[in-house]
Design an enzyme around this catalytic site. Structure first.
Site, PDB file in Angstrom:
ATOM      1  N   ASP A  59       0.844  -1.186   0.000  1.00  0.00           N
ATOM      2  CA  ASP A  59       0.000   0.000   0.000  1.00  0.00           C
ATOM      3  C   ASP A  59       0.884   1.242   0.000  1.00  0.00           C
ATOM      4  O   ASP A  59       1.949   1.247   0.627  1.00  0.00           O
ATOM      5  CB  ASP A  59      -0.922   0.015   1.224  1.00  0.00           C
ATOM      6  CG  ASP A  59      -2.137   0.917   1.035  1.00  0.00           C
ATOM      7  OD1 ASP A  59      -3.217   0.385   0.716  1.00  0.00           O
ATOM      8  OD2 ASP A  59      -1.995   2.153   1.162  1.00  0.00           O
ATOM      9  N   THR A 116     -10.616   2.565  -8.442  1.00  0.00           N
ATOM     10  CA  THR A 116     -10.806   3.319  -9.682  1.00  0.00           C
ATOM     11  C   THR A 116     -11.759   4.456  -9.372  1.00  0.00           C
ATOM     12  O   THR A 116     -12.945   4.225  -9.144  1.00  0.00           O
ATOM     13  CB  THR A 116     -11.400   2.437 -10.801  1.00  0.00           C
ATOM     14  OG1 THR A 116     -10.551   1.317 -11.021  1.00  0.00           O
ATOM     15  CG2 THR A 116     -11.538   3.231 -12.090  1.00  0.00           C
ATOM     16  N   THR A 150     -12.384  -2.755 -10.068  1.00  0.00           N
ATOM     17  CA  THR A 150     -13.451  -2.564 -11.059  1.00  0.00           C
ATOM     18  C   THR A 150     -12.997  -1.527 -12.075  1.00  0.00           C
ATOM     19  O   THR A 150     -12.558  -0.433 -11.709  1.00  0.00           O
ATOM     20  CB  THR A 150     -14.744  -2.110 -10.380  1.00  0.00           C
ATOM     21  OG1 THR A 150     -15.096  -3.051  -9.368  1.00  0.00           O
ATOM     22  CG2 THR A 150     -15.882  -2.007 -11.387  1.00  0.00           C
ATOM     23  N   ARG A 183     -16.312  -9.074  -5.747  1.00  0.00           N
ATOM     24  CA  ARG A 183     -17.773  -9.151  -5.646  1.00  0.00           C
ATOM     25  C   ARG A 183     -18.173  -9.183  -4.173  1.00  0.00           C
ATOM     26  O   ARG A 183     -18.847 -10.091  -3.709  1.00  0.00           O
ATOM     27  CB  ARG A 183     -18.308 -10.390  -6.372  1.00  0.00           C
ATOM     28  CG  ARG A 183     -17.896 -10.513  -7.821  1.00  0.00           C
ATOM     29  CD  ARG A 183     -18.489 -11.747  -8.469  1.00  0.00           C
ATOM     30  NE  ARG A 183     -19.804 -11.481  -9.048  1.00  0.00           N
ATOM     31  CZ  ARG A 183     -20.643 -12.439  -9.446  1.00  0.00           C
ATOM     32  NH1 ARG A 183     -20.321 -13.709  -9.287  1.00  0.00           N
ATOM     33  NH2 ARG A 183     -21.813 -12.120  -9.984  1.00  0.00           N
ATOM     34  N   LYS A 237     -18.809  -7.456 -13.991  1.00  0.00           N
ATOM     35  CA  LYS A 237     -18.772  -6.609 -12.800  1.00  0.00           C
ATOM     36  C   LYS A 237     -19.503  -5.289 -13.034  1.00  0.00           C
ATOM     37  O   LYS A 237     -20.304  -4.845 -12.194  1.00  0.00           O
ATOM     38  CB  LYS A 237     -17.318  -6.343 -12.409  1.00  0.00           C
ATOM     39  CG  LYS A 237     -17.147  -5.363 -11.257  1.00  0.00           C
ATOM     40  CD  LYS A 237     -17.800  -5.843  -9.979  1.00  0.00           C
ATOM     41  CE  LYS A 237     -17.522  -4.888  -8.831  1.00  0.00           C
ATOM     42  NZ  LYS A 237     -18.187  -5.283  -7.583  1.00  0.00           N
ATOM     43  N   ARG A 244     -28.388  -2.511 -11.024  1.00  0.00           N
ATOM     44  CA  ARG A 244     -28.939  -1.956  -9.784  1.00  0.00           C
ATOM     45  C   ARG A 244     -29.245  -0.464  -9.925  1.00  0.00           C
ATOM     46  O   ARG A 244     -30.252   0.017  -9.429  1.00  0.00           O
ATOM     47  CB  ARG A 244     -27.971  -2.198  -8.628  1.00  0.00           C
ATOM     48  CG  ARG A 244     -27.801  -3.676  -8.310  1.00  0.00           C
ATOM     49  CD  ARG A 244     -27.083  -3.878  -6.999  1.00  0.00           C
ATOM     50  NE  ARG A 244     -27.879  -3.365  -5.884  1.00  0.00           N
ATOM     51  CZ  ARG A 244     -27.396  -3.167  -4.666  1.00  0.00           C
ATOM     52  NH1 ARG A 244     -26.122  -3.415  -4.422  1.00  0.00           N
ATOM     53  NH2 ARG A 244     -28.158  -2.708  -3.700  1.00  0.00           N
ATOM     54  N   CYS A 291     -19.453   2.260  -5.478  1.00  0.00           N
ATOM     55  CA  CYS A 291     -19.644   1.395  -6.646  1.00  0.00           C
ATOM     56  C   CYS A 291     -20.744   1.902  -7.573  1.00  0.00           C
ATOM     57  O   CYS A 291     -20.471   2.479  -8.622  1.00  0.00           O
ATOM     58  CB  CYS A 291     -19.965  -0.031  -6.190  1.00  0.00           C
ATOM     59  SG  CYS A 291     -18.674  -0.817  -5.221  1.00  0.00           S
ATOM     60  N   TYR A 351     -23.977   5.839   3.573  1.00  0.00           N
ATOM     61  CA  TYR A 351     -24.851   5.420   2.480  1.00  0.00           C
ATOM     62  C   TYR A 351     -25.582   4.123   2.781  1.00  0.00           C
ATOM     63  O   TYR A 351     -26.594   3.822   2.140  1.00  0.00           O
ATOM     64  CB  TYR A 351     -24.053   5.277   1.175  1.00  0.00           C
ATOM     65  CG  TYR A 351     -23.373   3.948   0.973  1.00  0.00           C
ATOM     66  CD1 TYR A 351     -23.955   2.960   0.179  1.00  0.00           C
ATOM     67  CD2 TYR A 351     -22.142   3.665   1.568  1.00  0.00           C
ATOM     68  CE1 TYR A 351     -23.330   1.737  -0.021  1.00  0.00           C
ATOM     69  CE2 TYR A 351     -21.513   2.454   1.359  1.00  0.00           C
ATOM     70  CZ  TYR A 351     -22.110   1.497   0.577  1.00  0.00           C
ATOM     71  OH  TYR A 351     -21.491   0.290   0.386  1.00  0.00           O
ATOM     72  N   ARG A 359     -19.165   8.028   0.912  1.00  0.00           N
ATOM     73  CA  ARG A 359     -18.920   8.394  -0.479  1.00  0.00           C
ATOM     74  C   ARG A 359     -20.230   8.380  -1.272  1.00  0.00           C
ATOM     75  O   ARG A 359     -20.950   7.391  -1.302  1.00  0.00           O
ATOM     76  CB  ARG A 359     -17.916   7.442  -1.116  1.00  0.00           C
ATOM     77  CG  ARG A 359     -17.255   7.987  -2.368  1.00  0.00           C
ATOM     78  CD  ARG A 359     -16.241   7.026  -2.936  1.00  0.00           C
ATOM     79  NE  ARG A 359     -15.309   6.522  -1.940  1.00  0.00           N
ATOM     80  CZ  ARG A 359     -14.350   5.634  -2.212  1.00  0.00           C
ATOM     81  NH1 ARG A 359     -14.219   5.142  -3.431  1.00  0.00           N
ATOM     82  NH2 ARG A 359     -13.549   5.220  -1.266  1.00  0.00           N
TER      83      ARG A 359
END
Length: 456
Positions: A59, A116, A150, A183, A237, A244, A291, A351, A359
């Protein structure tokens, strides 16, 4: 003391029987480097370490790498992860560093799970590129690179492969490349990685697919589904998120029509869903997280063909916080009051219930909009550690009962909100954008999203 490792075993192009390769992987002779130790990366590194016994986590954040290498867990809200990390570091199965190049030189399997981001509705692959190029600098023939981040479809084919070739001097085929999408969901990552859902793998060539299937056959207890290529796996993905977003957009648009229908739209949705082919999601004040709100832009911005359905769904879902505030204005007006003179409280900034992630959170958007229009605004969230928006005062659950409120907006359905003594408030209007509360049990006017209360 960490065990000494012998010369690494490489799986790509190996001539040994597959059973021998599996034993090598689970026996610790196949060194693995996992790049990215965030909310999804650290649980993945932990599972890889538990299975293979030979993982280095990488990292760029020195504090994160130092903490993990000391057996500490910088990721919160993941049941079982702190003790798993502590155990794996103690027995030498897991270590961590910021030195991506050295880790790449030592590893034979490289797993990239960096974020990403989307900036100005454009996917930002700079973090992925930096990680992949670091891998490429240490890549050897026979290594396998697995991308779990992703990404927009065709990223492995058009970008990752060329980046690896440019940095390593090798050609695809001398090394393996596979896309195996993450996932998982926050709060259940270990369980999801080990087998809540089938694992999807797609290779840049047949040998890459074979190695990825071998590896994940050991990592997960669930079915491993091998698709034709990396791009197909990337699409799987992204399509999950697009489904959704579009479905929620449908539910939200129906909710905005509830007043004209004069019905409770959610009741109609629930009954419609008794038909086996129907699966409409629940409406809400918007779509949050790292996402679903972003994946549509992996298609909208990256490809030339028109995407009116994806764009419309995004427009509807991004509009919902504003619609929620407008519903609050109407609910106050029904009681002869004005939002500009009111004190409001937003219940829920994260969220998702129980997950400390803000986020793209609708609760944050609702709080910001109320801060621009109400006299004063409080925010209540039992799990959120982030600062509230400008103009919004953070108040604990224990303290909010002592505040004089005109308006309460339920933006996130935290379990704790059901136990709030609503009778402690005088002359309160409640807007339940998550339909969490039993309206009959709240001694105040309650307007629920999509309930037809704004009938025209």
């Amino acid at each position: 003391m960490k065990p000494q490792r012998s010369e690494p075993t490489r799986l790509h192009g190996a001539e040994a029987p597959e059973a021998t390769q599996r034993r090598a992987f689970t026996g610790g002779s196949v060194p693995v480097a996992v790049y990215g130790l965030g909310k999804m990366g650290l649980p993945l590194a932990a599972v890889y370490a538990a299975v293979s016994g030979n993982v280095t986590g990488v990292d760029i954040d020195e504090d994160v790498a130092r903490a993990v290498d000391a057996g500490e867990c910088p990721v919160e809200g993941e049941p079982g992860l702190p003790e798993t990390v502590r155990r794996l570091v103690a027995d030498g199965s897991l270590s961590a560093t910021t030195d991506a190049t050295a880790s790449a030189a030592a590893a034979s399997v490289h797993v990239v799970i960096v974020p990403t981001l989307v900036e100005d509705d454009q996917p930002d692959l700079s973090t992925l590129e930096a990680a992949v190029r670091s891998v490429g600098a240490g890549l050897d023939a026979g290594d396998t690179v697995v991308i779990e981040s992703t990404v927009p479809p065709r990223t492995c084919r058009d970008r990752v492969g060329p980046w690896l070739e440019a940095e390593s001097g090798l050609e695809l085929g001398e090394f393996g490349l596979a896309f195996c999408p993450e996932r998982t969901m926050s709060g259940r990552a270990l369980r999801d990685i080990r087998g809540s859902h089938p694992k999807v793998v797609g290779g840049a060539d047949d040998e890459s697919a074979r190695v990825a299937e071998l590896i994940y056959g050991e990592i997960t207890d669930a079915e491993v589904i091998t698709v034709d290529d990396c791009t197909t796996a990337e699409c799987v993905k992204v399509f999950e998120g697009l489904y959704r977003d579009v479905n929620i957009g449908l539910a939200n648009e129906l909710a905005t029509l509830s007043g004209e229908f004069g019905v409770d739209v959610t009741e109609a949705i629930e009954v419609a869903n008794t038909q086996p082919f129907c699966d409409i999601h629940d409406p809400g004040p918007g779509v949050g997280g790292h996402c679903i709100p972003y994946y549509p832009y992996f298609v909208i911005s990256e490809f030339e063909s028109a995407t009116p359905l994806l764009q419309t769904a995004r427009h509807v879902n991004e509009y919902m916080p504003e619609y929620t505030v407008d519903q609050a204005v109407d609910a106050l007006s029904d009681q002869g009051r004005d939002l500009g003179d009111s004190t409001a409280a937003v219940f829920g900034l994260t969220y998702r219930p129980g997950v400390d992630e803000t986020r793209a959170s609708p609760g944050v958007d609702v709080a910001e909009l109320l801060a621009d229009r109400a006299d004063s605004v409080y925010a209540v969230d039992p799990v959120c550690t982030s600062s509230p928006p400008s103009g919004v005062e953070r108040v604990s659950l224990d303290e909010i009962g002592a505040r004089e409120l005109d308006l309460a907006v339920i933006a996130t359905a935290h379990d704790e909100f059901v136990e709030i003594p609503w009778e402690a408030f005088d002359d309160l209007v409640v807007v339940d954008a998550r339909r969490q509360l039993d309206a009959d049990a709240v001694p105040h006017p309650v307007s629920r999203l999509g309930d037809g209360s704004d009938e025209r």
